[in-house]
Design an enzyme around this catalytic site. Structure first.
Site, mmCIF file in Angstrom:
data_model
loop_
_atom_site.group_PDB
_atom_site.id
_atom_site.type_symbol
_atom_site.label_atom_id
_atom_site.label_comp_id
_atom_site.label_asym_id
_atom_site.label_seq_id
_atom_site.Cartn_x
_atom_site.Cartn_y
_atom_site.Cartn_z
ATOM 1 N N LEU A 109 -5.453 7.629 -6.967
ATOM 2 C CA LEU A 109 -6.447 7.885 -5.925
ATOM 3 C C LEU A 109 -6.070 9.133 -5.146
ATOM 4 O O LEU A 109 -4.894 9.359 -4.859
ATOM 5 C CB LEU A 109 -6.514 6.717 -4.942
ATOM 6 C CG LEU A 109 -6.875 5.328 -5.477
ATOM 7 C CD1 LEU A 109 -7.137 4.385 -4.313
ATOM 8 C CD2 LEU A 109 -8.074 5.369 -6.398
ATOM 9 N N ASN A 178 2.077 1.451 -8.709
ATOM 10 C CA ASN A 178 3.056 1.515 -7.618
ATOM 11 C C ASN A 178 2.402 1.351 -6.252
ATOM 12 O O ASN A 178 3.016 1.608 -5.225
ATOM 13 C CB ASN A 178 3.793 2.858 -7.667
ATOM 14 C CG ASN A 178 2.858 4.036 -7.487
ATOM 15 O OD1 ASN A 178 1.720 3.978 -7.927
ATOM 16 N ND2 ASN A 178 3.314 5.085 -6.838
HETATM 17 C C1 LIG Z 1 -7.398 -1.178 -3.748
HETATM 18 C C2 LIG Z 1 -6.683 -0.094 -4.409
HETATM 19 C C3 LIG Z 1 -6.318 -0.327 -5.823
HETATM 20 C C4 LIG Z 1 -5.264 0.583 -6.181
HETATM 21 C C5 LIG Z 1 -5.692 1.737 -6.951
HETATM 22 C C6 LIG Z 1 -5.083 2.904 -6.931
HETATM 23 C C7 LIG Z 1 -4.063 3.227 -5.935
HETATM 24 C C8 LIG Z 1 -3.672 4.667 -5.987
HETATM 25 O O1 LIG Z 1 -3.910 5.376 -6.923
HETATM 26 S S1 LIG Z 1 -2.885 5.236 -4.614
HETATM 27 C C9 LIG Z 1 -2.232 6.796 -5.128
HETATM 28 C C10 LIG Z 1 -0.875 6.578 -5.646
HETATM 29 N N1 LIG Z 1 -0.355 7.787 -6.194
HETATM 30 C C11 LIG Z 1 0.919 8.083 -6.103
HETATM 31 O O2 LIG Z 1 1.720 7.362 -5.558
HETATM 32 C C12 LIG Z 1 1.321 9.386 -6.709
HETATM 33 C C13 LIG Z 1 1.995 10.229 -5.680
HETATM 34 N N2 LIG Z 1 2.302 11.526 -6.252
HETATM 35 C C14 LIG Z 1 3.380 11.744 -7.033
HETATM 36 O O3 LIG Z 1 4.140 10.873 -7.375
HETATM 37 C C15 LIG Z 1 3.584 13.157 -7.448
HETATM 38 O O4 LIG Z 1 2.802 13.974 -6.650
HETATM 39 C C16 LIG Z 1 3.281 13.431 -8.920
HETATM 40 C C17 LIG Z 1 4.325 12.745 -9.809
HETATM 41 C C18 LIG Z 1 1.896 12.950 -9.310
HETATM 42 C C19 LIG Z 1 3.340 14.936 -9.191
HETATM 43 O O5 LIG Z 1 4.585 15.441 -8.748
HETATM 44 P P1 LIG Z 1 4.764 17.006 -8.535
HETATM 45 O O6 LIG Z 1 4.275 17.736 -9.716
HETATM 46 O O7 LIG Z 1 6.185 17.203 -8.143
HETATM 47 O O8 LIG Z 1 3.778 17.384 -7.353
HETATM 48 P P2 LIG Z 1 3.949 17.113 -5.775
HETATM 49 O O9 LIG Z 1 4.544 15.798 -5.538
HETATM 50 O O10 LIG Z 1 4.645 18.287 -5.178
HETATM 51 O O11 LIG Z 1 2.443 17.069 -5.316
HETATM 52 C C20 LIG Z 1 1.640 18.254 -5.272
HETATM 53 C C21 LIG Z 1 0.665 18.147 -4.124
HETATM 54 O O12 LIG Z 1 -0.200 17.045 -4.345
HETATM 55 C C22 LIG Z 1 -0.169 16.132 -3.252
HETATM 56 N N3 LIG Z 1 -0.376 14.764 -3.752
HETATM 57 C C23 LIG Z 1 0.400 14.045 -4.564
HETATM 58 N N4 LIG Z 1 -0.153 12.861 -4.863
HETATM 59 C C24 LIG Z 1 -1.339 12.827 -4.204
HETATM 60 C C25 LIG Z 1 -2.387 11.862 -4.111
HETATM 61 N N5 LIG Z 1 -2.352 10.674 -4.782
HETATM 62 N N6 LIG Z 1 -3.441 12.150 -3.345
HETATM 63 C C26 LIG Z 1 -3.539 13.330 -2.690
HETATM 64 N N7 LIG Z 1 -2.560 14.306 -2.735
HETATM 65 C C27 LIG Z 1 -1.489 14.039 -3.484
HETATM 66 C C28 LIG Z 1 1.210 16.335 -2.689
HETATM 67 O O13 LIG Z 1 1.250 15.881 -1.372
HETATM 68 C C29 LIG Z 1 1.358 17.820 -2.805
HETATM 69 O O14 LIG Z 1 0.596 18.426 -1.791
HETATM 70 P P3 LIG Z 1 1.118 19.714 -1.022
HETATM 71 O O15 LIG Z 1 2.412 19.302 -0.376
HETATM 72 O O16 LIG Z 1 0.048 20.034 -0.047
HETATM 73 O O17 LIG Z 1 1.331 20.760 -2.064
#
Ligand SMILES: CCCC/C=C\CC(=O)SCCNC(=O)CCNC(=O)[C@H](O)C(C)(C)COP(=O)(O)OP(=O)(O)OC[C@H]1O[C@@H](n2cnc3c(N)ncnc32)[C@H](O)[C@@H]1OP(=O)(O)O
Length: 361
Positions: A109, A178
């Site tokens: 998400l 997660n």
């Molecule tokens: C009722 C609900 C049912 C449940 C259904 C779904 C639940 C969800 O999906 S909740 C979302 C859960 N997602 C995560 O936990 C993933 C979090 N992100 C990561 O683990 C890493 O970002 C990832 C492994 C995907 C990629 O790693 P990197 O390549 O090292 O990138 P960065 O971590 O530096 O991220 C870049 C940039 O993106 C922003 N970010 C990361 N994840 C999200 C997200 N899910 N939504 C919005 N933005 C996200 C992160 O903050 C970085 O932003 P900046 O710092 O501005 O560059």
């Protein structure tokens, strides 16, 4: 006047939902790299690239929402529209879902869509997420996930809704649900899907702990079907797709998702007294035409078995023609986990029929 133009706008939006998307150019068609004829034309939208191969009936659909393929409202909507387009085009029988962003299949998400947004936006967003889920989970197409990057939470949901999952062998590419670690509670339909895929106890642990599995563990627990070197993900996904498509009418019709996937969200309906309906009844209420169609399209002897009562292996063996059972079959493991006799029956049937049913005229 304003009302009338509002209505006209709503009508246009209903007919062309992508018109609501910011910066979207859905329907654009251009030659695929290295491609020539019609079978190699690609289309898509800003965030979803579709590379169709009409000759094989398989399209590769790439998520392209850099940097991490977060499921924004736009990406969700474009995915639904692209899938719908392929489903409506009878040329296509299978879709490989993969990422166009390096190192990330899908980050789940888009948290910016739910943090600090008003309830109406959250509701719209969540509806779009469920729509994607329904579109993929109950798709008539065979879906193979070619997971070429990290695949947490919503990314894992997309992968789980596919028929088959191939993961790149890179310890950084972890996969799992997660969300509990973020304080998000998985809805029951998601829990059910996890249970259907990796079993009850493993799901209980993984969901409560918010586990993300590295490739070897994901394979071991059954969350993915294959782990291969990164440069072989696409080719392996294509081979898997060929295997699925080699089966007469795979997944999509005779004994398709509606059978195995009886626990989609819409199935979990309650009666007037608030009691949960049995999954089979809920599924029939929701999709009466599909259930009937599919039952009718079954091999007659098998249909006779479906309409019988006892979903036992013995009974099935009695109603199935000997030629269907000529080869060794996988039974037992498939039939046990669902408490509903009808769906246990259908699951068992699917296991039996999938490889053995003769092609229907
Ligand atoms: C009722 C609900 C049912 C449940 C259904 C779904 C639940 C969800 O999906 S909740 C979302 C859960 N997602 C995560 O936990 C993933 C979090 N992100 C990561 O683990 C890493 O970002 C990832 C492994 C995907 C990629 O790693 P990197 O390549 O090292 O990138 P960065 O971590 O530096 O991220 C870049 C940039 O993106 C922003 N970010 C990361 N994840 C999200 C997200 N899910 N939504 C919005 N933005 C996200 C992160 O903050 C970085 O932003 P900046 O710092 O501005 O560059």
């Amino acid at each position: 006047m304003a009302l009338a133009s509002g209505v006209r706008f709503a009508e246009r939006a209903l007919l062309r939902p992508w018109a609501l998307l910011r910066g979207t150019t859905l329907g654009r068609t251009e030659p695929a790299a290295g491609g020539g004829g019609d079978g190699a034309r690609r289309f898509g939208s800003q965030r979803v690239l579709v590379e169709p191969d009409a000759a094989s009936g398989v399209a590769v659909m790439k998520l392209r929402n850099p940097p991490i393929n977060a499921l924004s409202l736009e990406l969700l909507t474009e995915l639904v529209i692209s899938l719908e387009k392929l489903e409506n085009d009878k040329t296509f029988r299978g879709v490989i879902l993969t990422s166009d962003c390096p190192r990330v299949f899908c980050a789940g998400l888009d948290l910016t869509e739910i943090c600090g947004r008003n309830p109406a936006h959250c509701a719209e967003y969540w509806k779009a997420m469920q729509e994607l889920w329904l579109r993929t989970y109950l798709s008539s197409l065979v879906l193979v996930a070619a997971i070429n990057g990290a695949c947490p939470a919503g990314g894992c949901i997309i992968a789980l809704s596919c028929d088959c999952r191939v993961l790149a062998d890179n310890p950084k590419y972890r996969i799992g649900l997660n969300e509990t670690l973020l304080g998000i509670i998985a809805p029951f339909w998601l829990k059910d899907t996890y249970v259907n895929t990796i079993g009850h106890r493993a799901s209980e642990q993984a969901l409560q702990l918010g586990s993300l599995f590295p490739p070897a563990e994901a394979l071991q627990v059954g969350l993915v079907d294959q782990v291969v070197p990164e440069d072989q993900v696409q080719s392996t996904a294509l081979s898997e797709m060929a295997r699925w498509l080699a089966v007469p009418e795979p997944g999509s019709s005779q004994v398709g998702p509606i059978f195995f996937r009886s626990r989609a969200p819409a199935d979990q309906e309650h009666d007037a007294k608030g009691h949960r309906r049995p999954p089979a009844e809920a599924a029939r209420r929701r999709h009466p035409e599909l259930c009937q169609l599919r039952l009718q399209r079954l091999h007659p002897e098998v249909a006779a078995g479906v309409l019988g009562e006892a979903p036992t292996e013995e009974r099935l063996r009695a109603v199935l023609p000997a030629r269907v059972l000529a080869k060794p079959i996988l039974v037992g493991t498939v039939a046990l986990e669902d408490s509903s006799p009808v769906f246990a029956h259908l699951k068992l049937l699917r296991a039996l029929c999938f490889a053995h049913l003769p092609r229907r005229p």
